[in-house]
Structure formats: C-alpha cells, structure tokens
Design a protein around this motif. Structure first.
Motif, PDB file in Angstrom:
ATOM      1  N   VAL A 224      -8.796  -3.017  -3.068  1.00  0.00           N
ATOM      2  CA  VAL A 224     -10.068  -2.276  -3.549  1.00  0.00           C
ATOM      3  C   VAL A 224     -11.320  -3.005  -2.697  1.00  0.00           C
ATOM      4  CG1 VAL A 224     -11.740  -2.643  -5.325  1.00  0.00           C
ATOM      5  CG2 VAL A 224      -9.392  -2.427  -5.786  1.00  0.00           C
TER       6      VAL A 224
ATOM      7  N   TYR B 202      -6.671   2.144 -11.458  1.00  0.00           N
ATOM      8  CA  TYR B 202      -7.030   2.245 -10.057  1.00  0.00           C
ATOM      9  C   TYR B 202      -6.872   3.706  -9.677  1.00  0.00           C
ATOM     10  CZ  TYR B 202      -6.450  -2.802 -10.291  1.00  0.00           C
ATOM     11  OH  TYR B 202      -6.491  -4.005 -10.444  1.00  0.00           O
ATOM     12  N   TYR B 203      -7.378   4.115  -8.426  1.00  0.00           N
ATOM     13  CA  TYR B 203      -7.565   5.557  -8.200  1.00  0.00           C
ATOM     14  C   TYR B 203      -7.169   5.504  -6.562  1.00  0.00           C
ATOM     15  CZ  TYR B 203      -9.026   7.039 -12.712  1.00  0.00           C
ATOM     16  OH  TYR B 203      -9.032   7.547 -14.002  1.00  0.00           O
ATOM     17  N   LEU B 204      -6.296   6.249  -6.201  1.00  0.00           N
ATOM     18  CA  LEU B 204      -6.257   6.600  -4.650  1.00  0.00           C
ATOM     19  C   LEU B 204      -6.814   7.943  -4.407  1.00  0.00           C
ATOM     20  CD1 LEU B 204      -2.581   5.715  -4.592  1.00  0.00           C
ATOM     21  CD2 LEU B 204      -4.230   4.902  -2.755  1.00  0.00           C
TER      22      LEU B 204
ATOM     23  N   SER C 182      -3.525   8.117  -9.936  1.00  0.00           N
ATOM     24  CA  SER C 182      -4.123   6.904 -10.560  1.00  0.00           C
ATOM     25  C   SER C 182      -2.953   6.277 -11.278  1.00  0.00           C
ATOM     26  CB  SER C 182      -5.256   7.685 -11.478  1.00  0.00           C
ATOM     27  OG  SER C 182      -4.895   8.081 -12.788  1.00  0.00           O
TER      28      SER C 182
ATOM     29  N   LEU D  34      -3.941  -6.186  -5.568  1.00  0.00           N
ATOM     30  CA  LEU D  34      -4.702  -4.877  -5.602  1.00  0.00           C
ATOM     31  C   LEU D  34      -6.160  -5.079  -5.634  1.00  0.00           C
ATOM     32  CD1 LEU D  34      -2.975  -3.390  -8.937  1.00  0.00           C
ATOM     33  CD2 LEU D  34      -2.554  -2.505  -6.644  1.00  0.00           C
TER      34      LEU D  34
ATOM     35  N   LEU E 194       2.124   2.321  -3.472  1.00  0.00           N
ATOM     36  CA  LEU E 194       1.307   2.944  -4.210  1.00  0.00           C
ATOM     37  C   LEU E 194       1.699   4.343  -4.587  1.00  0.00           C
ATOM     38  CD1 LEU E 194      -1.617   0.556  -4.211  1.00  0.00           C
ATOM     39  CD2 LEU E 194       0.050   0.401  -5.809  1.00  0.00           C
TER      40      LEU E 194
ATOM     41  N   HIS F 200      -3.695   9.260  -0.438  1.00  0.00           N
ATOM     42  CA  HIS F 200      -2.497   9.133  -1.052  1.00  0.00           C
ATOM     43  C   HIS F 200      -1.390  10.000  -0.434  1.00  0.00           C
ATOM     44  CE1 HIS F 200       0.577  10.512  -4.000  1.00  0.00           C
ATOM     45  NE2 HIS F 200       0.313   9.368  -4.805  1.00  0.00           N
TER      46      HIS F 200
ATOM     47  N   PHE G 249       0.661  -1.228   0.144  1.00  0.00           N
ATOM     48  CA  PHE G 249      -0.087  -0.137   0.116  1.00  0.00           C
ATOM     49  C   PHE G 249       1.015   1.182   0.029  1.00  0.00           C
ATOM     50  CE2 PHE G 249      -3.630   2.516   2.058  1.00  0.00           C
ATOM     51  CZ  PHE G 249      -4.176   2.816   0.920  1.00  0.00           C
TER      52      PHE G 249
ATOM     53  N   LEU H  50      -8.519   1.400  -2.155  1.00  0.00           N
ATOM     54  CA  LEU H  50      -8.333   1.671  -3.761  1.00  0.00           C
ATOM     55  C   LEU H  50      -9.698   1.789  -4.368  1.00  0.00           C
ATOM     56  CD1 LEU H  50      -5.350  -0.240  -5.197  1.00  0.00           C
ATOM     57  CD2 LEU H  50      -5.551   2.143  -5.103  1.00  0.00           C
TER      58      LEU H  50
END
Length: 416
Positions: free
Chosen positions: A293, A306-308, A272, A289, A266, A313, A263, A298
């Motif tokens: 999610v 994938y978006y944080l 993203s 991943l 990332l 972030h 994590f 995520l």
C-alpha cells in the motif's frame, strides 16, 4: 525546471481543484514536506509542472524555487540541489542548511521514490535547520517520516477521464462537427466504458486514446478487457513510459525478491480481497500488505478491503502464470478457502447479523466465481454445489433489491 518537455501534455486534465489545494497547503506554515504520492502514470509530474509555473507560489517563495526530476540521476542529492542554487562546491547537508538558513525557498523533487532510503531523513533534518523552507516531492511511495504530509493521487473521475480521452482522440477542430444523436451517445458511452475499465488512470487513457485512432472504440475496450499488454504509446518522443508494460516493469523492479513473490501471488484473487483471505491463503502478515500500500501497488479502502488496479492485476497475473506449480497450489488453496467461506455464509444467513453476511457475500462475489471455475474444472461437485448455492443467494438478494426500487419508483405511484 528540467522536468518540462515540449512533448509533455499541455493541458492539465481533471486536477485543477487538487492543484488549488496543494497551492494553499504549500503556503500553510504547518505543511512543510508535502508528498504527492501515487502509482506510476498517475500524473504526479504533470501536476508538479503546473505548480512550478504558478505565479502565486513564485511570489510567496521570494527566495526562489529549486525544481528538478531525480529520474535517472545519480550522485549526492545535496550536491544536486546546491548546483541548482549555483553553489556546486557545497556537498554536505550542513553546508546546504547554512546556505538556505532562514530564506523561504520551495524545493520540488520529482520521482523521489528511489531516494527514500538514502535521503528521506536528510530532508527532514534540512527542514529542522531551515524554518522557512518548504519541500514538495512526487513519489510512488510514502516516506514514513514525522514531518511528511502525504497526498495520495487517485484516478480521474469518469466525466474527467472521458473528456480527456475525447480531446486526445478527436482533434479540436473536429470536435465542433455535429454527430448524429445516436452516434454521439454511443461514442460517449464507449469512451466512458474504457475510462471506467482503466479506473481513470491518466497514462492508460493517453495510450488507449492513441490506439483508438487506428481501431474502433469497441475493439479498444475488448482488448483492454483482456489486460494491459495492448497499451502502448505511438509517440516515441514522449517523456512518459512507452507502454504499460514498461511502466509496470519499472514498478516491479523496485520490489525485493520476497515482495515480488508476494505481489504476484495476490493475482490469485479477483480485484479485491480481505486481509483474512490473504492471511489464510498466502500466510502473510499485515505489515507486508501495508508495505505494498505504501508503494502505491495496492489500495486499502474504507470498507477495509484491499484493491488492485485492473491493469496491475493483469500484469501480476502474467507473472504468476510463469510459475506453473506455484499457481496450481494457490488455485487449490484459494478454492478451498472460499468453499469454507460459502458454507460459513449458509450457516449465518438465518441469524440476526444476516445483512452483514450478505454484504460480505457481495464483496467476495468475484473470488467465489473464480473458485467455482476451479471446482468445475476439477469436477469437485460438492464444492460446485455449495458455491452455486451461495451465489444464488446473492442473485436473489439483488433481484429483491431491484424489485423494491421498481416498486418505489415515481412511475409506479403514477400508475404508468
């Protein structure tokens, strides 16, 4: 219900349509295990409070409702439910099933995420034994059982979030006082900018509004642009987390050591990234991943990226900065990957699939800028040249689109 509190927000912001949907689903025979799932601070408990108070559900579930929060509670879940039903002597799931039998109860369990491994299958077996029973849980994580219907909770829309921010910031008696038009427009724009930065995160909006009572909105936005650390509560009696840090740390502690490592790594990306990028740079399987999610850390979107969340972030970026050598190696690998990506873009922009490559370039803009900064710092001039050329392509495309919009605007045809 013991999740109610005098200090809990009285108003439900921007969720009325969702509440109506859940009420309808809870009365539908096909939905018997509903998981209201989302990240910490997304308003899951507040929605549960609203549902428990709804008269339609009280009438529908004639046998009654059993509602409790599991946050901080230890012990046998079966016995906790039995105690709510005033049968504290029951301590096994078969005994509880015999008690409920064919009665139409609604059981509401808030903060179920720490009970998933231990009790998810027990809930499913209880449903099998009690044909009229319906269970609603709130959780940061999906259950991954056959009977689960998972309803993922996302942030408030921009207008809803701005309305919430304004009402928390300005007392109701002062909202009726007229402002100059220019000041009102500026204030609304600043509030919407803050909500946009928080992506409609309700707990973040509460904290930002409390900070805005002592600071200008522009200062609040500036501080939030730097990350999560400034978000704190000023109401120590609130049952919610007292800071974004405490909220994210509670989330962090639920991860295993290996999951924490993945994590934080990332954070090497922008907000993203693609699976191909994560696999190449971090050497991780897609199942890892997907696990993040499932835990609402995520978001996997329809564009297959994938978006944080920006605040999450910044939290994991802080964790990564503590691992100096690990961060240094990841920065190099990240830059090399996007150097190769930039060359690949240049090689494919002249073929028939150029539009798709330009779309991919737009998706990776933030990561390309991160790689460019690394290349400048390390004086890797071939990489700098390639990345700059790639980003110039993107700027040219955006300029062409802007010119086309201007050309097709009504004002152009009217000769203005």
């Amino acid at each position: 219900m013991d999740i109610l509190s005098d200090t809990y927000p009285e108003k439900l912001w921007g969720r009325h349509q969702l509440v109506e949907q859940i009420i309808w689903q809870l009365q539908d025979n096909d939905c018997r295990l509903l998981n209201l799932c989302g990240p910490v601070g997304m308003g899951k408990t507040r929605i549960a409070v609203e549902l428990v108070a709804d008269e339609r559900l009280k009438q529908h579930f004639a046998a009654g409702m059993v509602a409790m929060t599991l946050k901080g509670k230890q012990g046998n879940l079966c016995q906790l439910i039995a105690e709510k039903l005033e049968h504290p002597h029951l301590n096994t799931w078969p005994q509880l099933a015999d008690l409920i039998a064919s009665q139409n109860y609604l059981i509401v369990l808030d903060a179920f995420e720490d009970r998933i491994d231990e009790d998810a299958e027990n809930l499913e077996q209880l449903l099998d034994s009690c044909p009229k029973l319906v269970i609603l849980i709130t959780s940061q994580e999906v259950l991954n059982v056959d009977s689960e219907y998972c309803l993922r909770l996302e942030g408030l829309s921009l207008p809803q979030g701005a309305e919430m921010f304004k009402s928390l910031l300005i007392p109701a008696q002062d909202q009726a006082k007229p402002l100059k038009e220019e000041a009102a427009e500026l204030s609304q724009l600043e509030m919407e900018s803050i909500v946009h930065l928080l992506e409609g995160w309700p707990l973040g909006i509460v904290m930002a509004a409390e900070q805005a009572r002592d600071y200008r909105l522009s200062e609040v936005y500036s501080q939030l642009s730097q990350g999560f650390a400034w978000l704190e509560r000023k109401n120590p009696a609130s049952p919610q987390h007292q800071s974004a840090r405490s909220a994210f740390e509670s989330m962090w502690q639920r991860l295993s050591w290996h999951e924490q490592r993945l994590f934080r790594q990332l954070a090497i990306f922008g907000h993203s990234f693609s699976y191909e990028g994560a696999e190449s740079i971090l050497d991780i399987p897609v199942i890892a991943l997907d696990r993040l999610v499932d835990m609402s850390l995520l978001r996997f979107a329809q564009d297959e990226r994938y978006y944080l969340h920006p605040m999450i972030h910044s939290f994991i970026a802080e964790k990564l900065r503590l691992r100096v050598e690990e961060k240094r190696q990841l920065e190099r690998i990240h830059a090399e990957y996007y150097y190769a990506f930039a060359d690949l873009i240049e090689d494919n922009l002249s073929n028939e699939d150029s539009k798709n490559w330009l779309d991919e370039l737009l998706n990776e803009r933030e990561n390309l800028l991160i790689a460019l900064e690394w290349a400048k710092f390390h004086k890797h001039w071939p990489m700098v040249k390639s990345l700059k050329a790639c980003l110039q392509r993107l700027r040219q495309r955006q300029a062409n689109q802007t010119n086309l919009i201007d050309l097709l605007s009504p004002a152009t045809f009217l000769g203005s």
